[in-house]
Enzyme design. Structure first.
Site, PDB file in Angstrom:
ATOM      1  N   TYR A  74      12.614 -39.238  44.952  1.00 29.64           N
ATOM      2  CA  TYR A  74      13.562 -39.635  43.912  1.00 29.64           C
ATOM      3  C   TYR A  74      13.936 -41.090  44.115  1.00 29.64           C
ATOM      4  O   TYR A  74      14.286 -41.493  45.226  1.00 29.64           O
ATOM      5  CB  TYR A  74      14.816 -38.755  43.985  1.00 29.64           C
ATOM      6  CG  TYR A  74      15.872 -39.099  42.961  1.00 29.64           C
ATOM      7  CD1 TYR A  74      15.641 -38.884  41.597  1.00 29.64           C
ATOM      8  CD2 TYR A  74      17.104 -39.621  43.345  1.00 29.64           C
ATOM      9  CE1 TYR A  74      16.628 -39.186  40.660  1.00 29.64           C
ATOM     10  CE2 TYR A  74      18.090 -39.921  42.410  1.00 29.64           C
ATOM     11  CZ  TYR A  74      17.846 -39.699  41.066  1.00 29.64           C
ATOM     12  OH  TYR A  74      18.812 -39.999  40.141  1.00 29.64           O
ATOM     13  N   ASP A 127      11.697 -47.195  49.508  1.00 32.07           N
ATOM     14  CA  ASP A 127      13.012 -46.869  48.977  1.00 32.07           C
ATOM     15  C   ASP A 127      13.828 -46.323  50.149  1.00 32.07           C
ATOM     16  O   ASP A 127      13.705 -45.156  50.515  1.00 32.07           O
ATOM     17  CB  ASP A 127      12.888 -45.844  47.854  1.00 32.07           C
ATOM     18  CG  ASP A 127      14.248 -45.423  47.310  1.00 32.07           C
ATOM     19  OD1 ASP A 127      15.278 -45.811  47.902  1.00 32.07           O
ATOM     20  OD2 ASP A 127      14.275 -44.697  46.304  1.00 32.07           O
ATOM     21  N   LYS A 159      23.629 -46.560  48.831  1.00 33.41           N
ATOM     22  CA  LYS A 159      24.434 -45.632  49.617  1.00 33.41           C
ATOM     23  C   LYS A 159      25.203 -46.317  50.761  1.00 33.41           C
ATOM     24  O   LYS A 159      26.248 -46.897  50.500  1.00 33.41           O
ATOM     25  CB  LYS A 159      23.570 -44.459  50.076  1.00 33.41           C
ATOM     26  CG  LYS A 159      23.013 -43.711  48.844  1.00 33.41           C
ATOM     27  CD  LYS A 159      22.447 -42.338  49.081  1.00 33.41           C
ATOM     28  CE  LYS A 159      22.285 -41.619  47.747  1.00 33.41           C
ATOM     29  NZ  LYS A 159      20.937 -41.399  47.288  1.00 33.41           N
TER      30      LYS A 159
HETATM   31  C1  LIG Z   1      20.387 -41.723  45.868  1.00 30.67           C
HETATM   32  C2  LIG Z   1      19.042 -42.302  45.777  1.00 30.67           C
HETATM   33  C3  LIG Z   1      18.677 -43.190  44.753  1.00 30.67           C
HETATM   34  C4  LIG Z   1      19.563 -43.478  43.589  1.00 30.67           C
HETATM   35  O1  LIG Z   1      20.737 -44.119  43.943  1.00 30.67           O
HETATM   36  P1  LIG Z   1      22.011 -44.019  42.959  1.00 30.67           P
HETATM   37  O2  LIG Z   1      23.010 -44.916  43.591  1.00 30.67           O
HETATM   38  O3  LIG Z   1      22.393 -42.584  42.911  1.00 30.67           O
HETATM   39  O4  LIG Z   1      21.560 -44.526  41.628  1.00 30.67           O
HETATM   40  C5  LIG Z   1      17.444 -43.794  44.826  1.00 30.67           C
HETATM   41  N1  LIG Z   1      16.599 -43.526  45.830  1.00 30.67           N
HETATM   42  C6  LIG Z   1      16.909 -42.686  46.823  1.00 30.67           C
HETATM   43  C7  LIG Z   1      15.946 -42.450  47.931  1.00 30.67           C
HETATM   44  C8  LIG Z   1      18.135 -42.026  46.827  1.00 30.67           C
HETATM   45  O5  LIG Z   1      18.413 -41.150  47.793  1.00 30.67           O
END
Ligand SMILES: *Cc1c(COP(=O)(O)O)cnc(C)c1O
Length: 430
Positions: free
Chosen positions: A144, A239, A267
């Site tokens: 994701y 990511d 995060k």
């Molecule tokens: C949470 C998450 C996102 C998205 O971040 P948001 O601040 O919720 O838009 C993207 N990549 C990874 C791996 C994530 O865990």
């Protein structure tokens, strides 16, 4: 436990917010029942509006490495609020946080702050395409990267939790250049490169997947991706929105010794306020406006409140022994999960990487998205609710990683470990 007040508030919420929530997984759809409504957070605990207390293993889905309302973070926010909450102009705190991030992630020769991980994902794809002048991107099933159109194909997190095959409203053109490979399967990537390698702008992945449960890369998988992208002139994008500062202070790239071209963060760098960032090789980042032709902007980007929350959080988090202590908490939780499951004859695999952990109700290790279909979701549901009744809050989905904070040492982890017998007794019941 009483939930009268939570039910009342959630009823009202459902009348005005779709599903009663502002992000889908919070609604408890995949585990059944109703979510509790939070009144406040306190270290490792959440307290709901009925006064129930829960050990919180979600920590706002990762950001809160120090736990809720850490005194240093609260003091820094208070101080900054009095100086102004948004400037839309240059200020010193954004430079300080950038320098702090770069000390831990030296591959980010230049970086830019945005307001969420989703924004970082959108920007990094545009930048990779702008730099390489190619359009195709390769992502992995179950990973994701936020909810941008191009990245929603075969995504993890809520898309997976809710069993949505592919998202309505995404034009087929938006995902037509998104190619999907299998995590931990380098042949699936080689096949794509063999077919259209000179059209691939980038390979993007969660180097340790946390949005499909916890999936750990096989030795050599990340290094093989580094080699194949280099060979074909494509960029490698990590990511690290979830793994950054969590699997290692320097993220998965430090833990596994693989240097990506671009990195997404989020995060933890916001310390509980909305922040994302992306950065990487100087020559790529110099393509970004105002230096180059790739446009990206944000009214609240580099927001001073968010910058001080992130900065204070990282300064506390990298103090000697703090990260290691939190890793120790994750390890003792994993040991507790394994031994508890064994005592009750429940098939379970559990592991942690740094301060992230995950477990699957499965007799065999799970290494890819496809293998998650064989896990026992009903056992997870029974376990989840039994633990919640004991005052322990795991993610309300079998496909989300869990998180510990520095505040979990002591009372919180002890309470959780003692509650596991009740959880696995429920999981074992059919
Ligand atoms: C949470 C998450 C996102 C998205 O971040 P948001 O601040 O919720 O838009 C993207 N990549 C990874 C791996 C994530 O865990």
């Amino acid at each position: 436990m009483r939930h009268a007040r939570s039910s009342e508030v959630f009823e009202k919420a459902k009348r005005i917010l779709p599903g009663g929530v502002n992000s889908p997984v919070r609604a408890f759809r995949s585990v059944g029942g109703e979510p509790f409504v939070v009144q406040r957070g306190e270290g490792a605990f959440l307290i709901d509006v009925d006064g129930n207390r829960y050990v919180d293993f979600i920590n706002s889905w990762g950001p809160l490495v120090l736990g809720h309302a850490h005194p240093s973070v609260v003091a820094a926010l208070h101080e900054q609020a009095q100086l102004g909450t948004s400037f839309g102009a240059c200020h010193e705190r954004e430079v300080e946080l950038a320098e702090e991030v770069q000390r831990l992630f030296p591959s980010l020769e230049l970086l830019r702050f945005v307001n969420s991980g989703t924004e970082a994902g959108m920007a990094v794809i545009r930048l990779a395409r702008g730099f390489t002048r190619r359009e195709k991107i390769i992502k992995f099933e179950g990973c994701y990267h936020g909810h941008a159109d191009a990245l929603l194909a075969k995504a993890g997190s809520g898309v997976l939790t809710l069993g949505l095959p592919d998202c309505a409203g995404v034009p087929s053109a938006a995902v037509s250049a998104t190619l999907v490979a299998e995590f931990n399967n380098i042949e699936s990537v080689e096949r794509i490169f063999a077919a259209c390698g000179d059209e691939v702008a980038a390979v993007i992945l969660e180097p340790v997947v946390g949005n499909c449960g916890l999936l750990v890369p096989r030795p050599e998988f990340l290094a093989a991706l580094r080699k194949i992208t280099e060979r074909h002139g494509a960029l490698l994008i990590f990511d690290e929105v979830m793994t950054g500062f969590r699997v290692h202070l320097g993220g998965a790239q430090a833990l596994y010794g693989v240097r990506p071209d671009l990195t997404m963060l989020g995060k933890v760098i916001g310390g509980g306020l909305p922040v994302g960032a992306f950065g990487g090789r100087r020559e790529i980042m110099e393509q970004l406006a105002p230096l180059g032709p790739v446009y990206q902007a944000g009214t609240l980007s580099g927001n001073p409140l968010a910058m001080v929350a992130g900065l204070t959080t990282l300064q506390e988090w990298r103090k000697p022994g703090v990260f290691e202590m939190a890793c120790g908490v994750a390890e003792s939780l994993v040991e507790g999960l394994r031994s508890g499951a064994a005592r009750h004859g429940v098939p379970l695999v559990a592991q942690s990487v740094g301060t992230m952990f995950g477990f699957f109700f499965s007799p065999t290790p799970i290494c890819s998205f496809r293998e998650t279909v064989s896990t026992d979701r009903e056992a997870f549901q029974r376990f989840f609710h039994a633990m919640l009744d004991q005052g322990v809050y795991f993610a309300p989905s079998a496909f989300e990683a869990g998180f510990v904070s520095a505040a979990h040492a002591g009372e919180a982890i002890n309470h959780a470990l003692a509650a596991l017998d009740a959880g696995f007794a429920a999981a074992a019941r059919r």
